[in-house]
Design a protein around this motif. Structure first.
Motif, PDB file in Angstrom:
ATOM      1  N   ILE A   1      13.418  -3.674 -10.569  1.00  0.00           N
ATOM      2  CA  ILE A   1      13.887  -2.925  -9.264  1.00  0.00           C
ATOM      3  C   ILE A   1      14.139  -4.165  -8.232  1.00  0.00           C
ATOM      4  CG2 ILE A   1      13.308  -1.380  -7.322  1.00  0.00           C
ATOM      5  CD1 ILE A   1      12.582   0.561  -9.536  1.00  0.00           C
ATOM      6  N   PRO A   2      12.842  -4.866  -8.108  1.00  0.00           N
ATOM      7  CA  PRO A   2      13.105  -5.881  -6.913  1.00  0.00           C
ATOM      8  C   PRO A   2      14.334  -6.982  -7.014  1.00  0.00           C
ATOM      9  CG  PRO A   2      11.027  -5.978  -8.265  1.00  0.00           C
ATOM     10  CD  PRO A   2      11.723  -4.904  -8.715  1.00  0.00           C
ATOM     11  N   LEU A   3      14.368  -7.233  -8.585  1.00  0.00           N
ATOM     12  CA  LEU A   3      15.340  -8.373  -9.027  1.00  0.00           C
ATOM     13  C   LEU A   3      16.809  -7.807  -8.599  1.00  0.00           C
ATOM     14  CD1 LEU A   3      16.390 -10.727 -10.129  1.00  0.00           C
ATOM     15  CD2 LEU A   3      16.335  -9.751 -12.479  1.00  0.00           C
ATOM     16  N   GLY A   4      17.105  -6.623  -8.987  1.00  0.00           N
ATOM     17  CA  GLY A   4      18.386  -5.918  -8.529  1.00  0.00           C
ATOM     18  C   GLY A   4      18.692  -5.890  -6.908  1.00  0.00           C
TER      19      GLY A   4
ATOM     20  N   VAL B   1      12.018  -3.902   2.706  1.00  0.00           N
ATOM     21  CA  VAL B   1      10.725  -3.236   2.703  1.00  0.00           C
ATOM     22  C   VAL B   1      10.391  -2.810   1.300  1.00  0.00           C
ATOM     23  CG1 VAL B   1       9.214  -1.481   3.636  1.00  0.00           C
ATOM     24  CG2 VAL B   1      10.458  -2.840   5.267  1.00  0.00           C
ATOM     25  N   VAL B   2      11.437  -2.181   0.787  1.00  0.00           N
ATOM     26  CA  VAL B   2      11.214  -1.505  -0.443  1.00  0.00           C
ATOM     27  C   VAL B   2      11.320  -2.645  -1.524  1.00  0.00           C
ATOM     28  CG1 VAL B   2      12.477   0.004  -2.360  1.00  0.00           C
ATOM     29  CG2 VAL B   2      12.818   0.445   0.172  1.00  0.00           C
ATOM     30  N   PHE B   3      11.892  -3.860  -1.599  1.00  0.00           N
ATOM     31  CA  PHE B   3      11.934  -4.754  -2.281  1.00  0.00           C
ATOM     32  C   PHE B   3      10.647  -5.482  -2.266  1.00  0.00           C
ATOM     33  CE2 PHE B   3      11.948  -9.713  -1.793  1.00  0.00           C
ATOM     34  CZ  PHE B   3      12.304  -9.970  -3.214  1.00  0.00           C
ATOM     35  N   LEU B   4       9.869  -5.389  -1.101  1.00  0.00           N
ATOM     36  CA  LEU B   4       8.475  -5.948  -1.045  1.00  0.00           C
ATOM     37  C   LEU B   4       7.571  -5.241  -1.672  1.00  0.00           C
ATOM     38  CD1 LEU B   4       8.032  -7.664   2.604  1.00  0.00           C
ATOM     39  CD2 LEU B   4       8.607  -8.902   0.188  1.00  0.00           C
ATOM     40  N   ALA B   5       7.950  -3.817  -1.440  1.00  0.00           N
ATOM     41  CA  ALA B   5       6.745  -2.874  -2.080  1.00  0.00           C
ATOM     42  C   ALA B   5       7.063  -2.909  -3.523  1.00  0.00           C
ATOM     43  CB  ALA B   5       7.247  -1.495  -1.555  1.00  0.00           C
TER      44      ALA B   5
ATOM     45  N   SER C   1       3.305   1.358  -6.407  1.00  0.00           N
ATOM     46  CA  SER C   1       4.113   0.995  -4.893  1.00  0.00           C
ATOM     47  C   SER C   1       4.338   2.239  -4.340  1.00  0.00           C
ATOM     48  CB  SER C   1       5.668   0.381  -5.673  1.00  0.00           C
ATOM     49  OG  SER C   1       5.251  -0.786  -6.419  1.00  0.00           O
ATOM     50  N   TRP C   2       4.619   3.584  -4.711  1.00  0.00           N
ATOM     51  CA  TRP C   2       5.026   4.612  -4.031  1.00  0.00           C
ATOM     52  C   TRP C   2       3.848   5.283  -3.083  1.00  0.00           C
ATOM     53  CZ3 TRP C   2       6.221   4.131  -8.985  1.00  0.00           C
ATOM     54  CH2 TRP C   2       5.436   4.498 -10.006  1.00  0.00           C
ATOM     55  N   ASP C   3       2.591   4.725  -3.483  1.00  0.00           N
ATOM     56  CA  ASP C   3       1.460   5.136  -2.650  1.00  0.00           C
ATOM     57  C   ASP C   3       1.445   4.539  -1.211  1.00  0.00           C
ATOM     58  OD1 ASP C   3       0.094   6.659  -4.733  1.00  0.00           O
ATOM     59  OD2 ASP C   3      -0.766   4.858  -5.694  1.00  0.00           O
ATOM     60  N   LEU C   4       2.137   3.791  -0.863  1.00  0.00           N
ATOM     61  CA  LEU C   4       2.381   3.324   0.302  1.00  0.00           C
ATOM     62  C   LEU C   4       2.945   4.310   1.159  1.00  0.00           C
ATOM     63  CD1 LEU C   4       4.295  -0.131  -0.249  1.00  0.00           C
ATOM     64  CD2 LEU C   4       2.004   0.146   0.837  1.00  0.00           C
ATOM     65  N   LEU C   5       3.808   5.370   0.533  1.00  0.00           N
ATOM     66  CA  LEU C   5       4.123   6.579   1.074  1.00  0.00           C
ATOM     67  C   LEU C   5       3.315   7.531   1.057  1.00  0.00           C
ATOM     68  CD1 LEU C   5       7.972   6.376   0.810  1.00  0.00           C
ATOM     69  CD2 LEU C   5       6.769   5.667   2.869  1.00  0.00           C
ATOM     70  N   ALA C   6       2.675   7.704  -0.055  1.00  0.00           N
ATOM     71  CA  ALA C   6       2.042   9.023  -0.660  1.00  0.00           C
ATOM     72  C   ALA C   6       0.718   8.823  -0.125  1.00  0.00           C
ATOM     73  CB  ALA C   6       2.124   9.228  -1.966  1.00  0.00           C
ATOM     74  N   LYS C   7       0.106   7.844  -0.212  1.00  0.00           N
ATOM     75  CA  LYS C   7      -1.320   7.661   0.139  1.00  0.00           C
ATOM     76  C   LYS C   7      -1.566   6.622   1.075  1.00  0.00           C
ATOM     77  CE  LYS C   7      -2.892   9.496  -4.493  1.00  0.00           C
ATOM     78  NZ  LYS C   7      -3.721   9.126  -5.606  1.00  0.00           N
ATOM     79  N   PRO C   8      -0.926   6.439   1.981  1.00  0.00           N
ATOM     80  CA  PRO C   8      -0.995   5.307   2.933  1.00  0.00           C
ATOM     81  C   PRO C   8      -2.490   4.941   3.589  1.00  0.00           C
ATOM     82  CG  PRO C   8       0.048   6.916   4.180  1.00  0.00           C
ATOM     83  CD  PRO C   8      -0.020   7.485   2.770  1.00  0.00           C
ATOM     84  N   ASP C   9      -3.020   6.020   3.878  1.00  0.00           N
ATOM     85  CA  ASP C   9      -4.431   5.911   4.449  1.00  0.00           C
ATOM     86  C   ASP C   9      -5.421   5.481   3.568  1.00  0.00           C
ATOM     87  OD1 ASP C   9      -3.634   6.609   7.002  1.00  0.00           O
ATOM     88  OD2 ASP C   9      -4.245   8.869   6.535  1.00  0.00           O
ATOM     89  N   ASP C  10      -5.521   5.976   2.279  1.00  0.00           N
ATOM     90  CA  ASP C  10      -6.340   5.547   1.253  1.00  0.00           C
ATOM     91  C   ASP C  10      -6.146   4.071   1.124  1.00  0.00           C
ATOM     92  OD1 ASP C  10      -7.286   7.997   1.351  1.00  0.00           O
ATOM     93  OD2 ASP C  10      -6.365   8.666  -0.629  1.00  0.00           O
ATOM     94  N   LEU C  11      -4.796   3.905   0.907  1.00  0.00           N
ATOM     95  CA  LEU C  11      -4.401   2.318   0.410  1.00  0.00           C
ATOM     96  C   LEU C  11      -4.955   1.150   1.677  1.00  0.00           C
ATOM     97  CD1 LEU C  11      -2.781   0.719  -1.524  1.00  0.00           C
ATOM     98  CD2 LEU C  11      -0.911   0.990  -0.263  1.00  0.00           C
ATOM     99  N   VAL C  12      -4.858   1.647   2.870  1.00  0.00           N
ATOM    100  CA  VAL C  12      -5.198   0.582   3.769  1.00  0.00           C
ATOM    101  C   VAL C  12      -6.444   0.780   3.747  1.00  0.00           C
ATOM    102  CG1 VAL C  12      -5.412   0.457   6.381  1.00  0.00           C
ATOM    103  CG2 VAL C  12      -3.273   1.131   5.189  1.00  0.00           C
ATOM    104  N   SER C  13      -7.588   1.688   3.753  1.00  0.00           N
ATOM    105  CA  SER C  13      -9.024   1.747   3.469  1.00  0.00           C
ATOM    106  C   SER C  13      -9.315   1.003   2.631  1.00  0.00           C
ATOM    107  CB  SER C  13      -9.340   3.103   3.545  1.00  0.00           C
ATOM    108  OG  SER C  13      -9.252   3.883   2.488  1.00  0.00           O
TER     109      SER C  13
END
Length: 216
Positions: A27-30, A51-55, A147-159
Motif C-alpha cells: 500500500i505505501p509503495l503504491g 498521512v495515510v502513507f506514513l500510517a 495502522s487503522w487504530d490511529l483512527l479507531a483507538k487513538p486514545d489507547d494508542l497514544v497512552s
C-alpha cells in the motif's frame, strides 16, 4: 503423499498471513509513486494521502519480524528437504519482498526531495522515518495495534506510546529495531539504486534541478 500433505499444510498455514501482510506492505509503495513520482502539488489531498502513507509504511519493515514464523515452521517440519526447498524460500522471498517495498517507497521520497531542492534533508528524513517505523513495529508486534487504530483507538494508542517510551525494555526493543532497519535499508538502497541506475529505470536530480540518467 506425505510430502504433498506437508506442502499443503505449510501453504495453508502461511498463505493468508503472507498475502495480507504483503498487501499492507505494498500500500505505501503504491502511494509513494502517486505522491513522489507524479509531480503533484502539495494540496490538501496530497497531505491527506501522505498521512495515510506514513500510517501504513511500518507494515513493510514489520515483515522482518515474521522471521519468527520461519522458526516455527522449521521446528514443526521434520523433512530437511521440505525445509530447504519450501520453507526457507517461501519465507525469505516474503520477507525480502516486504522490505524491498519499504526501500522503494523511501527511494521515491528521496527522489521527490531532490526534485524540490531538499536533497540535504534526505538522510534526516530517512532516519526519522526509520525511527517512526521502529515504534510502529513495536506497537504492531507487542501491543498488537494496526495502522487503522490511529483512527479507531487513538486514545489507547497514544497512552500506550507514552507509557512504553518510559520503559527500558520497550525502548531497547525500539532502538534495536531502528538500528536493524537503518543498516538493512542502507544496504538494500545501495543495491537497488545501482540496479535501477544501470537499467536507466530511475533518474536523479542535480542541485540545479536538471535530471540525469545513466545515458547522460
Amino acid at each position: 503423499m506425505a510430502l504433498i500433505k506437508t506442502l499443503r499444510w505449510i501453504l495453508s498455514r502461511n498463505a493468508g498471513r503472507i498475502g495480507w501482510n504483503l498487501f499492507l506492505a505494498f500500500i505505501p509503495l503504491g502511494l509513494s509513486f502517486w505522491l513522489f513520482r507524479r509531480g503533484r502539488s502539495r494540496s490538501f489531498t496530497w497531505w491527506l494521502v501522505f498521512v495515510v502513507f506514513l500510517a501504513f509504511l511500518p507494515n513493510a519493515p514489520y515483515i522482518l519480524t515474521d522471521i519468527i514464523h520461519l522458526i516455527y515452521d522449521v521446528r514443526d517440519v521434520n523433512s530437511v528437504w521440505t525445509v530447504t526447498l519450501v520453507v526457507f524460500p517461501l519465507h525469505i522471498i516474503f520477507i525480502l519482498s516486504g522490505f524491498q517495498a519499504y526501500v522503494l517507497s523511501l527511494i521515491n521520497l528521496g527522489y521527490y526531495l531532490q526534485r524540490i531542492g531538499r536533497s540535504k534533508s534526505i538522510v534526516a528524513a530517512e532516519l526519522f522515518i526509520h525511527a517512526l517505523c521502529a515504534v510502529g513495529i513495536y506497537l504492531g508486534r507487542f501491543p498488537r495495534y494496526n495502522s487503522w487504530d490511529l483512527l479507531a483507538k487513538p486514545d489507547d494508542l497514544v497512552s500506550t506510546v507514552v507509557e512504553d517510551l518510559i520503559g527500558k525494555i520497550p525502548l531497547a526493543i525500539i532502538f534495536i529495531t531502528f538500528v536493524i532497519i537503518t543498516i538493512l535499508y542502507w544496504l538494500f538502497k545501495q543495491i537497488t539504486i545501482a540496479v535501477l541506475w544501470q537499467r536507466g529505470a530511475i533518474a536523479f536530480y542535480q542541485p540545479d534541478n536538471t535530471s540525469i540518467t545513466p545515458q547522460q
